[in-house]
Write a protein that holds these residues in place. Structure first.
Motif, PDB file in Angstrom:
ATOM      1  N   HIS A 123      27.069  79.118 -19.000  1.00 55.61           N
ATOM      2  CA  HIS A 123      25.902  78.579 -18.299  1.00 55.61           C
ATOM      3  C   HIS A 123      25.633  79.363 -17.019  1.00 55.61           C
ATOM      4  O   HIS A 123      24.506  79.762 -16.735  1.00 55.61           O
ATOM      5  N   ARG A 127      22.332  81.517 -16.739  1.00 54.17           N
ATOM      6  CA  ARG A 127      21.382  80.960 -15.758  1.00 54.17           C
ATOM      7  C   ARG A 127      20.837  82.084 -14.889  1.00 54.17           C
ATOM      8  O   ARG A 127      19.671  82.059 -14.488  1.00 54.17           O
ATOM      9  N   GLY A 132      20.036  79.657 -19.641  1.00 51.64           N
ATOM     10  CA  GLY A 132      21.101  78.731 -19.302  1.00 51.64           C
ATOM     11  C   GLY A 132      21.623  78.084 -20.566  1.00 51.64           C
ATOM     12  O   GLY A 132      21.206  78.445 -21.672  1.00 51.64           O
ATOM     13  N   LEU A 133      22.548  77.156 -20.388  1.00 50.89           N
ATOM     14  CA  LEU A 133      23.135  76.462 -21.536  1.00 50.89           C
ATOM     15  C   LEU A 133      22.825  74.982 -21.458  1.00 50.89           C
ATOM     16  O   LEU A 133      23.003  74.362 -20.407  1.00 50.89           O
TER      17      LEU A 133
END
Lengths: 554, 291
Positions: A123, A127, A132-133
């Motif tokens: 992430h 990001r 992102g995750l």
């Protein structure tokens, strides 16, 4: 194009394959979105538990994620032994040499801890690219425009488009199936793994396995303890738990109508394991997963349009006798997929990412490991029923037994030859008959007796955590006749004949004086392994994001 | 988009937390104060606005200095850029009217008038549901209550909301008002994040919240009546037209039913129970016995 939300790269699944793809995309500065269906990465994942870093691999997990071994894994595996069992007789071979072949290091892992650690890093790095995750998002299928794959559809979000999509959505990949690259048709192509995580303090592990702080042991089991089902068992030491499990060919499991949990129990209660399990057996978690047999299903061209498939989703799980490698190949493939796209893009031909990825899998030697030439060449002979019958009868005859005795000094060396392991045919011989004969002829009896009482299936299900999607079952039985779907009652790891609390149950329906044998399904106890997608006639999907089973250990 | 969420500290009425004396009066000293549960939905609505349209979220409360922790809880549980506590002895024992006067004065005291003010649907202690609408009467904005979902058009400066008519889930109407507006969220309010971008922003905000919540006092402004420029005669007990003359406990329903205890081992006794139950459901006791 419609005004869908767009990311340059989209990775579906945050296991090791997805994490490696995402980290590599991020290294190239490519805007990357990662979608994971679990409430936390790792909460949907199970593995036997050894991850390798191969010397020959272009990418390893600790290259991509510095600190991995210190923070996310359990123990380095420094001892590797196989035990051939027949009754109470055992003949053990040291396979550490085979284990260390082409191995930079190998650690035991627990997937909840490992994947959630990866999640945070993925992430953070994606990001920075503008992506992102996200967890709790279930990708249900591909989005197409004018017949071409352009993105994905999900249960939770509006459709998303991307220039490249990496399907790292696991063994039951819905994307690979939507693209027509994979199916669930042949039980011969799959293994089913069942596993128990067992509590054991660090100092007890050190004592019982004779290992130091930075050492660990792996023990494999084969022979006559599994009711003749083709497969074997394993025991790996973690930091303060053990991973014990069994892996069987699904077709064999179905043919023998064996109950997976009973086969696991047969191993857990075997007297050989008493020395390690002692009299204080505390099971923390029961889990199961389907395992692809790469030598049969690993996709030679794991791509379709913008979709690149990696890891279990592409059948990249190498299970060849005592060589069991999956996560490392997923990592390599994930990183190669991202690299392939970056290279193709830099040449202004991003549409060639898929063919480039397949090329890299071959040129980096991954495909040869997954689909060994030796197996391909000899399969026609070694898996021929007539040949198998002859081998079986010779092996179990006076002559065969004499041969085994004559070879006794060299068997351990032969077991340690990697090329031989890669040629092991998919028959009864190497999994059951040979180990049994070896133990009968060369083995010594085990003196201990087991005091292990494994939990019942009901207790095992009761100990799992579920967030049930009430009124929205993710699996539907299309044909509930016994002929079409009855095999699931025994083969499902959370069902059993005469057990009313499982997923699949046998029912007798009386109509107009006749009686019909059918199955009924309750998905509440489902561990999402996918077995029934293969052995029963179902419409199978994963549950919605955050829903279903949540593994705490994995 | 600047939003303000009004919140209140209330006794924690959950079992194991709340404490009553012999006469059934709430023991405030022994009962922890928590953020009014319904205010969670107002905070979620403000957060959704922040995620979709940017800007900042302020959380405001009137109450004793101890309410600082309530504001901290608001910050921890959702997200807030800054916190305002309106706190003064002169404000003590205020009814809903005096509270509304105080809060509206505090809102007008902000550097800029907010675009939306959110309030929860009634507090767990007073249960009147007056304070929000009364505060808005002072501010004179469009008021939308029982809101279960909302969409904002920044360019048109309008807010479109779905609301429950008469608090009934069966009847939903959609209304559109101009900004600034006052929104009372219903406990049925569910935030909706259908894009990955929104969810990523949400994740960023939650991470930022976790980081700053321990230092919440750095984001806290405390105002007394002089700061917000109100006459003490119009606030607190002096400004409250409502007088609570007495509080009566709700009498417990008398237990007049006759009960006979039967041990599970008592076969004859259990047979009687079975027969009594069978007559109620109209089944056949003999058939069950024979099983």
């Amino acid at each position: 194009m419609s005004d869908y939300e767009h990311y340059e790269a989209l990775v579906v699944g945050a296991g090791p394959g997805g994490a490696a793809a995402a980290a590599t995309f991020a290294n190239y500065g490519i805007e990357t979105l990662v979608l994971e269906r679990g409430a936390e990465a790792g909460s949907k994942n199970v593995s036997g538990g050894l991850i390798y870093a191969e010397e020959s691999a272009p990418y390893t997990i600790d290259d991509l994620f510095p600190g991995f071994r210190e923070e996310a894994s359990e123990r380095p595996i420094t001892k590797y032994r196989i035990h051939n069992l027949a009754g109470d007789k055992v003949e053990s071979f040291d396979l550490t040499k085979l284990h260390e072949h082409d191995t930079e290091w190998s650690d035991s892992v627990l997937r909840r801890k490992m994947d959630s650690w990866l999640e945070d890093r993925v992430h953070e790095r994606t990001r920075e690219t503008g992506g992102g995750l996200l967890t709790g998002v279930h990708v249900t299928g591909l989005l197409r425009e004018e017949g071409k794959i352009v993105g994905v559809e999900t249960d939770e979000l509006d459709p998303i488009t991307a220039d490249v999509i990496v399907a790292a959505d696991g063994v039951n990949s819905e994307l690979a199936r939507d693209a027509g690259l994979m199916d669930w048709d042949e039980p011969e192509e799959w293994f089913q793994g069942v596993k128990a995580v067992v509590d054991m303090p660090n100092d007890v592990i050190a004592d019982r396995f004779d290992v130091g702080e930075d050492e660990g042991a792996a023990h494999l089991f084969s022979g006559d303890l599994f009711q003749g089902v083709r497969g074997g068992g394993f025991l790996y030491t973690n930091r303060d738990t053990l991973s014990l499990g069994t892996v069987f060919h699904l077709d064999s499991l179905v043919a023998e109508q064996a109950e997976p949990h009973e086969l696991l129990d047969a191993m857990l209660t075997h007297p050989l394991l008493a020395q390690w399990l002692g009299d204080d057996y505390t099971e923390l978690e029961y889990s199961a997963k389907l395992v692809p047999d790469s030598k049969k299903v690993a996709l030679r061209e794991p791509h379709f349009g913008r979709l690149l498939v990696v890891g279990d989703a592409a059948g990249q799980m190498q299970a060849q006798g005592p060589i069991i490698k999956g996560m490392n190949h997923a990592v390599t493939a994930g990183a190669l997929a991202a690299e392939a796209y970056a290279q193709a893009k830099s040449r202004n031909e991003p549409e060639k990412a898929g063919t480039r990825y397949a090329h890299l899998l071959r040129s980096e030697g991954v495909m040869q490991k997954l689909r060994p030439r030796g197996y391909e060449m000899f399969r026609g002979v070694t898996e021929d029923d007539g040949v198998t019958d002859i081998v079986e009868s010779v092996l179990t005859s006076f002559v065969g037994r004499a041969g085994i005795r004559a070879l006794s000094g060299q068997l351990e060396r032969l077991y340690n030859v990697p090329a031989l392991s890669s040629m092991i045919p998919d028959t009864q011989t190497p999994y059951v008959t040979l180990p049994t004969v070896i133990a009968e002829e060369l083995g010594t009896p085990v003196r201990e007796t087991s005091s292990v009482t494994p939990p019942s299936l009901e207790e095992r299900i009761g100990d799992l955590t579920y967030d049930t999607d009430i009124g929205n079952p993710h699996i539907t039985v299309l044909d509930n006749s016994w002929e079409a779907s009855g095999a699931a009652v025994a083969a499902c790891p959370v069902s059993a004949v005469d057990f009313g609390g499982g997923c699949y149950r046998e029912e007798l329906v009386r109509t107009n004086g006749s009686e019909e044998r059918v199955v009924s399904l309750d998905t509440q106890p489902c561990v999402e392994c996918g077995t029934c997608a293969v052995v029963a006639d179902t419409e199978w999907t994963h549950p919605r994001g955050d829903k279903g089973v949540e593994f705490k250990w994995g | 988009m600047h939003t303000v969420v009004l919140t209140k500290g209330v006794p924690d009425f959950r079992e194991g937390q709340v404490s009553f004396d012999e006469d059934g009066h709430l023991e405030r000293g022994k009962t922890p104060t928590v953020m009014n549960p319904n205010d969670q939905f107002a905070l979620e609505a403000a957060l959704q606005t922040r995620v979709r349209h940017g800007g900042n979220v302020s959380v405001m409360s009137m109450g004793p200095p101890g309410y600082k922790e309530v504001l901290q809880e608001a910050m921890e549980s959702v997200y807030a850029d800054d916190l305002y506590l309106v706190s003064d002895r002169e404000m003590a024992a205020a009814d809903t009217w005096a509270t509304a006067i105080t809060l509206s004065a505090a809102i007008e005291n902000l550097d800029e008038m907010p675009d939306i003010i959110f309030a929860g649907f009634k507090t767990a202690d007073g249960e009147t549901g007056h304070t929000g609408p009364q505060a808005n009467w002072c501010l004179d904005m469009p008021l939308v209550t029982h809101v279960i979902s909302l969409d904002i058009d920044e360019e048109e400066r309008t807010l479109r909301a779905k609301r429950l008519v008469e608090g009934d889930i069966e009847e939903i109407e959609t209304v559109e008002v101009s900004l600034p507006a006052f929104v009372v969220t219903d406990p049925e309010f569910v935030p909706s994040y259908r894009s990955a971008g929104e969810r990523l922003t949400l994740k960023d905000l939650r991470a930022a919240t976790t980081e700053r919540a321990p230092d919440y006092e750095d984001y806290l402004t405390v105002w007394d009546h002089a700061d917000i420029n109100v006459d003490p005669d119009y606030i607190g007990l002096d400004g409250s037209p409502t007088i609570v003359s007495s509080v009566d406990p709700i009498p417990k329903a008398p237990a007049e039913r006759e009960a006979t205890m039967v041990e599970p081992e008592d076969v004859d006794g259990m047979q009687e129970v079975l027969e009594a139950m069978q007559s109620a459901v109209g089944g056949d006791a003999a058939a069950a016995e024979g099983d």
